[in-house]
Design a protein around this motif. Structure first.
Motif, PDB file in Angstrom:
ATOM      1  N   LEU A   1      -0.736  -0.436  -4.450  1.00  7.73           N
ATOM      2  CA  LEU A   1      -1.975   0.312  -4.107  1.00  7.73           C
ATOM      3  C   LEU A   1      -2.312   1.143  -3.593  1.00  7.73           C
ATOM      4  O   LEU A   1      -1.374   1.504  -2.168  1.00  7.73           O
ATOM      5  N   HIS A   2      -2.621   2.825  -4.487  1.00  6.07           N
ATOM      6  CA  HIS A   2      -2.730   3.484  -4.030  1.00  6.07           C
ATOM      7  C   HIS A   2      -4.124   3.345  -2.839  1.00  6.07           C
ATOM      8  O   HIS A   2      -5.495   3.808  -3.246  1.00  6.07           O
ATOM      9  N   LEU A   3      -3.524   3.597  -1.479  1.00  4.76           N
ATOM     10  CA  LEU A   3      -4.653   3.748  -0.782  1.00  4.76           C
ATOM     11  C   LEU A   3      -4.516   4.740   1.172  1.00  4.76           C
ATOM     12  O   LEU A   3      -3.193   4.010   1.831  1.00  4.76           O
ATOM     13  N   PRO A   4      -4.781   5.568   0.677  1.00  3.74           N
ATOM     14  CA  PRO A   4      -3.861   7.061   1.942  1.00  3.74           C
ATOM     15  C   PRO A   4      -4.519   7.122   3.041  1.00  3.74           C
ATOM     16  O   PRO A   4      -5.431   6.550   3.177  1.00  3.74           O
ATOM     17  N   HIS A   5      -3.305   6.534   3.924  1.00  7.87           N
ATOM     18  CA  HIS A   5      -4.199   6.231   5.588  1.00  7.87           C
ATOM     19  C   HIS A   5      -5.298   6.834   5.904  1.00  7.87           C
ATOM     20  O   HIS A   5      -6.015   6.513   6.797  1.00  7.87           O
TER      21      HIS A   5
ATOM     22  N   LEU B   1       1.018  -1.125   0.073  1.00  8.11           N
ATOM     23  CA  LEU B   1       0.201   0.028  -0.189  1.00  8.11           C
ATOM     24  C   LEU B   1       1.125   1.651   0.102  1.00  8.11           C
ATOM     25  O   LEU B   1       1.986   1.204   1.474  1.00  8.11           O
ATOM     26  N   HIS B   2       0.205   1.922  -0.989  1.00  3.65           N
ATOM     27  CA  HIS B   2       0.892   3.357  -1.443  1.00  3.65           C
ATOM     28  C   HIS B   2       0.131   4.381  -0.036  1.00  3.65           C
ATOM     29  O   HIS B   2      -1.115   4.930  -0.707  1.00  3.65           O
ATOM     30  N   VAL B   3       1.029   5.024   0.420  1.00  2.69           N
ATOM     31  CA  VAL B   3       0.069   5.428   1.961  1.00  2.69           C
ATOM     32  C   VAL B   3      -0.079   7.178   1.522  1.00  2.69           C
ATOM     33  O   VAL B   3      -0.520   7.799   2.723  1.00  2.69           O
ATOM     34  N   VAL B   4       0.447   8.310   0.986  1.00  6.42           N
ATOM     35  CA  VAL B   4       0.232   9.023   0.863  1.00  6.42           C
ATOM     36  C   VAL B   4       0.034   9.416  -0.180  1.00  6.42           C
ATOM     37  O   VAL B   4       0.020   8.822  -1.140  1.00  6.42           O
ATOM     38  N   GLY B   5      -0.540  10.727  -0.234  1.00  7.95           N
ATOM     39  CA  GLY B   5      -0.050  11.569  -1.531  1.00  7.95           C
ATOM     40  C   GLY B   5      -1.204  11.658  -2.774  1.00  7.95           C
ATOM     41  O   GLY B   5      -2.084  10.769  -2.349  1.00  7.95           O
ATOM     42  N   SER B   6      -1.390  12.409  -3.506  1.00 10.16           N
ATOM     43  CA  SER B   6      -2.468  12.294  -4.438  1.00 10.16           C
ATOM     44  C   SER B   6      -2.701  10.648  -5.488  1.00 10.16           C
ATOM     45  O   SER B   6      -1.680  10.745  -5.425  1.00 10.16           O
ATOM     46  N   ALA B   7      -4.051  10.841  -6.097  1.00 10.46           N
ATOM     47  CA  ALA B   7      -3.853   9.668  -7.270  1.00 10.46           C
ATOM     48  C   ALA B   7      -3.148  10.060  -8.237  1.00 10.46           C
ATOM     49  O   ALA B   7      -2.016  10.008  -9.185  1.00 10.46           O
TER      50      ALA B   7
END
Length: 131
Positions: A64-68, A46-52
């Motif tokens: 996968l992009h899933l901000p905390h 999981l990539h947990v920071v930043g914008s799409a």
């Protein structure tokens, strides 16, 4: 006496316990890369920071992009309860992965932090993915 030896070293048993605890909650870029390369990803990355948009520009392959801030019990129910999550953020200057790891643990999920994050990945000379 040097600053190194000012405090006595831990006993071997204390050192074993300490490093075992660290390895229970951390992994590194090389180990994640090896799992990706060997098609042995027994975890969700999981990539947990930043914008799409930032994620689309550069992320670790297979992540996968899933901000905390979006991690909820309902969202995490997309995966079986025993799923191991590996979280990363921008790098040592960012605490987003720590926040995500804490949140996942509070939700009862197994989690490890990939130390170094994007900075560590780049330092290792590993390729990024884009989307």
């Amino acid at each position: 006496m040097s600053y190194v030896s000012e405090f006595s070293a831990a006993t071997p048993d204390e050192a074993i316990a300490h490093f075992q605890r660290r390895l229970n909650v951390e992994t590194d870029c090389a180990d994640v890369h090896a799992a990706i390369e060997n098609h042995d990803m027994d975890f969700v990355l999981l990539h947990v920071v930043g914008s799409a948009q930032a994620f689309a520009r550069r992320h670790i392959p297979g992540a996968l992009h899933l901000p905390h801030r979006l991690m909820t019990a309902e969202r995490m129910n997309e995966w079986p309860p025993e799923t191991l999550f590996v979280v990363y953020c921008a790098g040592p200057h960012c605490n987003g992965a720590d926040r995500a790891a804490l949140k996942l643990a509070q939700l009862g999920r197994p989690v490890k932090l990939m130390i170094g994050g994007l900075t560590g990945w780049e330092d290792e000379g590993l390729a990024f993915a884009t989307s």
